[in-house]
Design a protein around this motif. Structure first.
Motif, PDB file in Angstrom:
ATOM      1  N   HIS A 200     -16.954 113.894 -15.695  1.00  0.00           N
ATOM      2  CA  HIS A 200     -17.914 114.315 -14.660  1.00  0.00           C
ATOM      3  C   HIS A 200     -19.239 113.632 -14.999  1.00  0.00           C
ATOM      4  O   HIS A 200     -19.665 113.660 -16.156  1.00  0.00           O
ATOM      5  N   LEU A 201     -19.857 113.009 -14.030  1.00  0.00           N
ATOM      6  CA  LEU A 201     -21.165 112.374 -14.246  1.00  0.00           C
ATOM      7  C   LEU A 201     -22.249 113.200 -13.561  1.00  0.00           C
ATOM      8  O   LEU A 201     -22.110 113.572 -12.389  1.00  0.00           O
ATOM      9  N   LEU A 202     -23.310 113.456 -14.309  1.00  0.00           N
ATOM     10  CA  LEU A 202     -24.442 114.221 -13.781  1.00  0.00           C
ATOM     11  C   LEU A 202     -25.668 113.313 -13.868  1.00  0.00           C
ATOM     12  O   LEU A 202     -26.222 113.099 -14.952  1.00  0.00           O
ATOM     13  N   VAL A 203     -26.036 112.742 -12.733  1.00  0.00           N
ATOM     14  CA  VAL A 203     -27.084 111.724 -12.705  1.00  0.00           C
ATOM     15  C   VAL A 203     -28.390 112.385 -12.270  1.00  0.00           C
ATOM     16  O   VAL A 203     -28.440 113.038 -11.219  1.00  0.00           O
ATOM     17  N   LEU A 204     -29.429 112.198 -13.075  1.00  0.00           N
ATOM     18  CA  LEU A 204     -30.718 112.834 -12.795  1.00  0.00           C
ATOM     19  C   LEU A 204     -31.789 111.767 -12.610  1.00  0.00           C
ATOM     20  O   LEU A 204     -31.824 110.777 -13.359  1.00  0.00           O
ATOM     21  N   ALA A 205     -32.655 111.967 -11.633  1.00  0.00           N
ATOM     22  CA  ALA A 205     -33.793 111.056 -11.469  1.00  0.00           C
ATOM     23  C   ALA A 205     -34.943 111.817 -10.829  1.00  0.00           C
ATOM     24  O   ALA A 205     -34.738 112.605  -9.905  1.00  0.00           O
ATOM     25  N   THR A 206     -36.131 111.580 -11.355  1.00  0.00           N
ATOM     26  CA  THR A 206     -37.319 112.238 -10.809  1.00  0.00           C
ATOM     27  C   THR A 206     -38.481 111.247 -10.765  1.00  0.00           C
ATOM     28  O   THR A 206     -38.583 110.347 -11.608  1.00  0.00           O
ATOM     29  N   GLY A 207     -39.329 111.425  -9.774  1.00  0.00           N
ATOM     30  CA  GLY A 207     -40.547 110.611  -9.684  1.00  0.00           C
ATOM     31  C   GLY A 207     -40.358 109.368  -8.830  1.00  0.00           C
ATOM     32  O   GLY A 207     -39.263 108.802  -8.738  1.00  0.00           O
ATOM     33  N   GLU A 208     -41.471 108.935  -8.217  1.00  0.00           N
ATOM     34  CA  GLU A 208     -41.384 107.838  -7.249  1.00  0.00           C
ATOM     35  C   GLU A 208     -40.987 106.512  -7.894  1.00  0.00           C
ATOM     36  O   GLU A 208     -40.421 105.641  -7.232  1.00  0.00           O
ATOM     37  N   ALA A 209     -41.253 106.360  -9.202  1.00  0.00           N
ATOM     38  CA  ALA A 209     -40.907 105.100  -9.868  1.00  0.00           C
ATOM     39  C   ALA A 209     -39.393 104.858  -9.867  1.00  0.00           C
ATOM     40  O   ALA A 209     -38.944 103.738 -10.118  1.00  0.00           O
ATOM     41  N   LYS A 210     -38.606 105.909  -9.602  1.00  0.00           N
ATOM     42  CA  LYS A 210     -37.149 105.769  -9.607  1.00  0.00           C
ATOM     43  C   LYS A 210     -36.564 105.619  -8.201  1.00  0.00           C
ATOM     44  O   LYS A 210     -35.345 105.458  -8.051  1.00  0.00           O
ATOM     45  N   ALA A 211     -37.411 105.679  -7.175  1.00  0.00           N
ATOM     46  CA  ALA A 211     -36.884 105.702  -5.795  1.00  0.00           C
ATOM     47  C   ALA A 211     -36.065 104.450  -5.468  1.00  0.00           C
ATOM     48  O   ALA A 211     -35.003 104.541  -4.841  1.00  0.00           O
ATOM     49  N   GLU A 212     -36.543 103.288  -5.878  1.00  0.00           N
ATOM     50  CA  GLU A 212     -35.810 102.054  -5.567  1.00  0.00           C
ATOM     51  C   GLU A 212     -34.454 102.040  -6.282  1.00  0.00           C
ATOM     52  O   GLU A 212     -33.418 101.713  -5.678  1.00  0.00           O
ATOM     53  N   ALA A 213     -34.459 102.420  -7.550  1.00  0.00           N
ATOM     54  CA  ALA A 213     -33.204 102.415  -8.317  1.00  0.00           C
ATOM     55  C   ALA A 213     -32.226 103.439  -7.756  1.00  0.00           C
ATOM     56  O   ALA A 213     -31.020 103.175  -7.657  1.00  0.00           O
ATOM     57  N   VAL A 214     -32.722 104.606  -7.369  1.00  0.00           N
ATOM     58  CA  VAL A 214     -31.834 105.640  -6.817  1.00  0.00           C
ATOM     59  C   VAL A 214     -31.194 105.129  -5.528  1.00  0.00           C
ATOM     60  O   VAL A 214     -29.974 105.245  -5.325  1.00  0.00           O
ATOM     61  N   GLU A 215     -31.990 104.536  -4.667  1.00  0.00           N
ATOM     62  CA  GLU A 215     -31.435 103.989  -3.416  1.00  0.00           C
ATOM     63  C   GLU A 215     -30.350 102.945  -3.737  1.00  0.00           C
ATOM     64  O   GLU A 215     -29.257 102.954  -3.154  1.00  0.00           O
ATOM     65  N   ALA A 216     -30.663 102.056  -4.685  1.00  0.00           N
ATOM     66  CA  ALA A 216     -29.727 100.966  -4.993  1.00  0.00           C
ATOM     67  C   ALA A 216     -28.414 101.491  -5.565  1.00  0.00           C
ATOM     68  O   ALA A 216     -27.336 101.023  -5.181  1.00  0.00           O
TER      69      ALA A 216
ATOM     70  N   VAL B  62     -25.443 113.755  -8.168  1.00  0.00           N
ATOM     71  CA  VAL B  62     -26.732 113.083  -8.315  1.00  0.00           C
ATOM     72  C   VAL B  62     -27.791 114.113  -7.914  1.00  0.00           C
ATOM     73  O   VAL B  62     -27.791 114.602  -6.787  1.00  0.00           O
ATOM     74  N   ILE B  63     -28.655 114.444  -8.850  1.00  0.00           N
ATOM     75  CA  ILE B  63     -29.669 115.468  -8.568  1.00  0.00           C
ATOM     76  C   ILE B  63     -31.037 114.817  -8.732  1.00  0.00           C
ATOM     77  O   ILE B  63     -31.379 114.325  -9.812  1.00  0.00           O
ATOM     78  N   VAL B  64     -31.775 114.795  -7.644  1.00  0.00           N
ATOM     79  CA  VAL B  64     -33.048 114.065  -7.636  1.00  0.00           C
ATOM     80  C   VAL B  64     -34.133 114.929  -7.005  1.00  0.00           C
ATOM     81  O   VAL B  64     -33.843 115.834  -6.220  1.00  0.00           O
ATOM     82  N   ASP B  65     -35.363 114.637  -7.362  1.00  0.00           N
ATOM     83  CA  ASP B  65     -36.442 115.331  -6.674  1.00  0.00           C
ATOM     84  C   ASP B  65     -36.838 114.532  -5.419  1.00  0.00           C
ATOM     85  O   ASP B  65     -36.306 113.443  -5.173  1.00  0.00           O
ATOM     86  N   ARG B  66     -37.763 115.107  -4.625  1.00  0.00           N
ATOM     87  CA  ARG B  66     -38.096 114.459  -3.346  1.00  0.00           C
ATOM     88  C   ARG B  66     -38.663 113.069  -3.554  1.00  0.00           C
ATOM     89  O   ARG B  66     -38.381 112.159  -2.785  1.00  0.00           O
ATOM     90  N   ALA B  67     -39.450 112.909  -4.609  1.00  0.00           N
ATOM     91  CA  ALA B  67     -40.085 111.606  -4.842  1.00  0.00           C
ATOM     92  C   ALA B  67     -39.037 110.534  -5.140  1.00  0.00           C
ATOM     93  O   ALA B  67     -39.090 109.423  -4.602  1.00  0.00           O
ATOM     94  N   ALA B  68     -38.058 110.880  -5.975  1.00  0.00           N
ATOM     95  CA  ALA B  68     -37.027 109.898  -6.314  1.00  0.00           C
ATOM     96  C   ALA B  68     -36.075 109.653  -5.130  1.00  0.00           C
ATOM     97  O   ALA B  68     -35.409 108.620  -5.068  1.00  0.00           O
ATOM     98  N   ALA B  69     -36.036 110.623  -4.197  1.00  0.00           N
ATOM     99  CA  ALA B  69     -35.150 110.502  -3.030  1.00  0.00           C
ATOM    100  C   ALA B  69     -35.850 109.845  -1.844  1.00  0.00           C
ATOM    101  O   ALA B  69     -35.269 109.744  -0.768  1.00  0.00           O
ATOM    102  N   ALA B  70     -37.068 109.371  -2.049  1.00  0.00           N
ATOM    103  CA  ALA B  70     -37.894 108.903  -0.918  1.00  0.00           C
ATOM    104  C   ALA B  70     -37.228 107.825  -0.088  1.00  0.00           C
ATOM    105  O   ALA B  70     -37.486 107.695   1.104  1.00  0.00           O
ATOM    106  N   ARG B  71     -36.352 107.013  -0.690  1.00  0.00           N
ATOM    107  CA  ARG B  71     -35.731 105.910   0.065  1.00  0.00           C
ATOM    108  C   ARG B  71     -34.293 106.186   0.465  1.00  0.00           C
ATOM    109  O   ARG B  71     -33.603 105.297   0.949  1.00  0.00           O
ATOM    110  N   LEU B  72     -33.854 107.430   0.267  1.00  0.00           N
ATOM    111  CA  LEU B  72     -32.461 107.736   0.665  1.00  0.00           C
ATOM    112  C   LEU B  72     -32.405 108.032   2.149  1.00  0.00           C
ATOM    113  O   LEU B  72     -33.305 108.614   2.715  1.00  0.00           O
TER     114      LEU B  72
END
Ligand code: GLP
Length: 239
Positions: free
Chosen positions: A190-206, A229-239
């Motif tokens: 099981h993979l649990l992927v975490l990302a937070t903050g706007e600096a991760k938005a591009e990577a999360v989208e990719a 994949v659990i992200v905050d709003r900032a990291a999800a900005a480009r989804l």
């Protein structure tokens, strides 16, 4: 793939801890990541241990990666970091927390040893993953083979610059690391992927929406059949 967007990093941590708690109760083998992203999740698990009696006594843990050349006592070694931030505050046996040996005289042999240990211990039940700004997971930089096993990795200049905040000077950041490979990580159940903050938005989208490509190592998660994949709003900005 389940994608959960939470309002902020604290809520990401609560959701991640809810998922992890079930595994902890079953005495699972946990795959731990360092970096700042999982820290609030570790804090929440420590809180549940202290206040709610959540026990890790039956768990084992494997780290994803380790810098080459930093002794275990070095405060920025991942060996020391995970203990300081998480495992020394819960009731897991210290000997049950394993990591690649960054001071092994033969780094290639250290990789083989770690890969064998992972297999002989039955593998990882749930793997926590952060995401580098260039889409790396663990220390698998762009261009790594999707089949790679634990290996020696030259760090990308961006990764060195990103991680310089943990060291006094950028020159002090090790340039090489031992890392579980993408093939190793994909064996986790099981993979649990975490990302937070706007600096991760591009990577999360990719990695979530982009083409599955070795140029964005994290995009391999799209090929795993159990991913949250659990992200905050900032990291999800480009989804
Ligand atoms: C490091 C680690 C990764 C981590 C990434 C992101 O390079 N090797 O495991 O996911 O950085 O770190 P952070 O969570 O601090 O942004």
């Amino acid at each position: 793939m389940e994608i959960v967007i939470r309002p902020n990093a604290e809520e990401v941590a609560t959701t991640a801890a809810d998922i992890l708690e079930g595994y902890v109760r079953d005495g699972a083998t946990l795959g731990l990541a360092t970096g700042s992203t999982p820290t609030p999740t570790y804090r929440e698990l420590i809180r549940r241990h202290r206040e709610e009696g959540l026990s890790f006594a039956e768990c084992r843990a494997f780290l994803l990666d380790e810098y080459i050349g930093l002794p275990r006592e070095h405060e920025q070694s991942y060996y020391a970091t995970i203990r300081r931030e998480f495992t020394s505050h819960i009731d897991i046996d210290d000997s049950a927390v394993r990591s690649p040996d960054g001071t092994h005289p033969d780094p290639e042999a250290a990789c083989r040893d770690y890969e064998e240990l992972l297999v002989s211990e039955g593998g990882v039940d749930i793997q926590i993953l952060g995401v580098g700004a260039n889409g790396h997971i663990a220390f698998n930089e762009p261009g790594n083979s999707f089949d790679s096993l634990t290996h020696v990795q030259d760090l990308h200049p961006r990764t060195v610059a990103d991680n310089a905040r943990f060291f006094e000077r950028e020159e002090d950041v090790p340039r090489r690391a031992l890392t579980q490979g993408l093939g190793t990580i994909m064996r986790a159940r099981h993979l649990l992927v975490l990302a937070t903050g706007e600096a991760k938005a591009e990577a999360v989208e990719a990695i979530v929406r982009g083409e599955v490509s070795e140029q964005w190592p994290g995009s391999i998660i799209q090929r795993h059949d159990k991913v949250d994949v659990i992200v905050d709003r900032a990291a999800a900005a480009r989804l």
